[in-house]
Scaffold this motif. Structure first.
Motif, PDB file in Angstrom:
ATOM      1  N   ARG A  82      -7.003   4.787   1.844  1.00  0.00           N
ATOM      2  CA  ARG A  82      -5.857   3.982   1.438  1.00  0.00           C
ATOM      3  C   ARG A  82      -4.935   4.797   0.532  1.00  0.00           C
ATOM      4  N   PRO A  83      -3.648   4.862   0.845  1.00  0.00           N
ATOM      5  CA  PRO A  83      -2.736   5.676   0.032  1.00  0.00           C
ATOM      6  C   PRO A  83      -2.276   4.952  -1.226  1.00  0.00           C
ATOM      7  N   LEU A  84      -1.855   5.732  -2.215  1.00  0.00           N
ATOM      8  CA  LEU A  84      -1.287   5.163  -3.429  1.00  0.00           C
ATOM      9  C   LEU A  84       0.065   4.522  -3.152  1.00  0.00           C
ATOM     10  N   GLN A 141      -0.263  -4.821   8.624  1.00  0.00           N
ATOM     11  CA  GLN A 141      -1.322  -4.020   9.226  1.00  0.00           C
ATOM     12  C   GLN A 141      -1.723  -2.796   8.402  1.00  0.00           C
ATOM     13  N   THR A 142      -1.126  -2.591   7.245  1.00  0.00           N
ATOM     14  CA  THR A 142      -1.492  -1.456   6.399  1.00  0.00           C
ATOM     15  C   THR A 142      -1.806  -1.948   4.986  1.00  0.00           C
ATOM     16  N   VAL A 143      -2.587  -1.142   4.279  1.00  0.00           N
ATOM     17  CA  VAL A 143      -2.937  -1.428   2.878  1.00  0.00           C
ATOM     18  C   VAL A 143      -2.581  -0.197   2.059  1.00  0.00           C
ATOM     19  N   ALA A 144      -1.845  -0.403   0.967  1.00  0.00           N
ATOM     20  CA  ALA A 144      -1.460   0.705   0.094  1.00  0.00           C
ATOM     21  C   ALA A 144      -1.337   0.188  -1.332  1.00  0.00           C
ATOM     22  N   GLY A 145      -1.370   1.116  -2.286  1.00  0.00           N
ATOM     23  CA  GLY A 145      -1.229   0.719  -3.679  1.00  0.00           C
ATOM     24  C   GLY A 145       0.116   0.090  -3.969  1.00  0.00           C
ATOM     25  N   GLY A 146       1.188   0.596  -3.360  1.00  0.00           N
ATOM     26  CA  GLY A 146       2.525   0.056  -3.550  1.00  0.00           C
ATOM     27  C   GLY A 146       3.420   0.525  -2.429  1.00  0.00           C
ATOM     28  N   VAL A 147       4.520  -0.178  -2.217  1.00  0.00           N
ATOM     29  CA  VAL A 147       5.397   0.102  -1.079  1.00  0.00           C
ATOM     30  C   VAL A 147       6.855   0.052  -1.528  1.00  0.00           C
TER      31      VAL A 147
END
Length: 467
Positions: A370-372, A390-396
């Motif tokens: 999982r990316p930051l 469909q994606t999980v990340a620390g922030g977008v």
């Protein structure tokens, strides 16, 4: 190691002070925040000069934009809202326990430890400090040995602005940092690499110290099929080259439609030459922090080339080891097992990966830790919503890069290998607070119906509760 006994002594004094003054009032917290603000505001030119000297060159404009401004904005947000965050909050009481009342009482944890990296030494000090102080804590800060001039200056400024049992700065090498992380803090926040994060968490575990880990990882930038292409290229290049890519949330690689790779390279080169003309002598381009980090990045490029990747320079400038100035390059057709695709890059090197469908791009991201941060450029709402689901990340950040970190009402933090826990704004206040649950029993209540001896009356009550 002369600092270690002093470190223990400072911690002991802070802990005693925090236990004596368990919940400081708003006036005390606001005064500490204002002193921190004055420290930054008054000395930001000297701070920028010290940081630039530590890097060999970092433009003061970059420090003002990326460190001074968000530091002051975060303090102002805390001053604006902190009194309200402190208030006791009503909580719902279960039907069977009425007319009792429930509430949450925010209280400081006590003494907070903050371990700061070298890449944004001011902002990644002041941001956690703001959260710790608005929540009513005392704080000890361990600054990076890679920024010795900034670290020495900031220690002097803190000493002049705060009592030793309010805020203290510890300077020293990795051994000092290890000892610092092993202190029995009430909370420890570490910003740095995932590898070092493992060591920090192990040290904290010996004391059952709760930790917030702000780590890194490979943050993708996805150019969708309906993106404003030239805008996307410019914003990715800007986000990548600020601080010469030495940013934990910098775009680490680009995913774009397979027929757009050459167009991306051409547009990126035009953009670099517009932003940094005569890059070899341009004072707006930041140096790499140390010879070791410079050598690592050169080795990364060489390893990719040896593995068959294309290396596409984005400027005519050549690497300068003495000035630690590394011109930006794209990497194309990069094998998945080389360093550039396995490790966080942390420099002006940008792999380009092509995809045929958006779902293929999503699959590429999801096959990795999982990316930051994640960046998506697309003008169609359905595409944006699909990628977000469909994606999980620390922030977008959508249709730009980096800016989610500057929103004080958005919690900042990683997920999985890119970190745990969050801070900034109210999220920081709550990270450094204990929301103590309190139940007030009413004078007239039914608790007496739920006690021994367990006869027929108890059985009837239990039947109602379990229906």
């Amino acid at each position: 190691m002369r600092e270690v006994p002093a470190m223990s002594s400072v911690f002991g004094a802070m802990r005693a002070a925090s236990r004596h003054d368990q919940t400081p009032p708003w006036d005390v917290r606001a005064d500490r925040l204002r002193r921190l603000r004055q420290l930054v505001k008054t000395h930001h030119d000297a701070i920028a000069a010290a940081i630039s000297a530590d890097f060999t060159n970092r433009p003061p404009q970059e420090t003002a934009l990326l460190e001074v401004f968000p530091s002051l904005a975060g303090i102002d947000d805390a001053l604006r809202h902190g009194r309200r965050w402190m208030r006791v909050r009503r909580a719902r009481t279960g039907l069977w326990f009425l007319p009792g009342r429930s509430r949450l009482m925010p209280q400081p944890l006590g003494v907070v430890g903050v371990v700061v990296p070298w890449n944004y030494p001011l902002y990644l000090t002041v941001g956690p400090l703001t959260g710790a102080l608005v929540a009513g804590n005392r704080a000890m800060v361990k600054l990076s040995e890679y920024t010795p001039r900034f670290s020495a200056l900031f220690a002097q400024l803190v000493q002049a602005s705060f009592a030793p049992d309010e805020v203290s700065v510890i300077n020293g090498d990795a051994e000092v940092a290890a000892t610092f992380s092993a202190l029995p803090f009430d909370h420890l926040l570490f910003t740095g690499s995932t590898n070092v994060g493992h060591h920090v968490m192990r040290a904290a575990a010996a004391n059952l110290t709760p930790v917030t880990l702000e780590l890194g990882g490979k943050s993708p930038a996805i150019i969708g099929p309906h993106a404003d292409f030239d805008h996307a290229v410019e914003r990715i290049v800007v986000g990548k080259l600020l601080n010469a890519g030495q940013t934990c949330i910098a775009p680490d690689y680009v995913l774009l439609p397979e027929d757009q790779r050459d167009r991306f390279a051409e547009a990126a080169r035009r953009c670099v030459n517009r932003l940094y003309p005569d890059l070899a002598r341009n004072p707006d381009y930041t140096s790499i922090i140390s010879p070791r980090h410079f050598g690592r990045l050169v080795s990364m490029i060489d390893a990719a080339r040896a593995a068959g990747a294309g290396v596409v320079p984005l400027t005519d400038a050549m690497p300068d080891a003495d000035a630690r100035r590394l011109p930006p390059v794209l990497l194309t057709d990069v094998p998945g097992d080389v360093m550039a695709m396995q490790e966080e890059i942390f420099g002006p090197v940008l792999p380009v990966v092509t995809y045929r469908t958006v779902d293929e791009a999503i699959g590429f991201v999801n096959a990795r830790p999982r990316p930051l941060a994640l960046y998506l450029f697309d003008r169609r709402r359905d595409v944006v919503d699909h990628v977000m689901r469909q994606t999980v990340a620390g922030g977008v950040t959508i249709n730009d890069t980096l800016f989610h970190i500057a929103q004080d009402d958005l919690p900042f933090g990683g997920v999985g290998p890119s970190g745990m826990g969050v801070y900034h704004g109210r999220a920081g206040f709550e990270t450094f607070s204990k929301l103590k649950p309190v139940f007030h029993q009413a004078g007239l209540n039914g608790a007496g119906l739920l006690r021994p001896p367990y006869g027929k009356r108890f059985a009837s009550m239990l039947k109602l509760l379990l229906r």
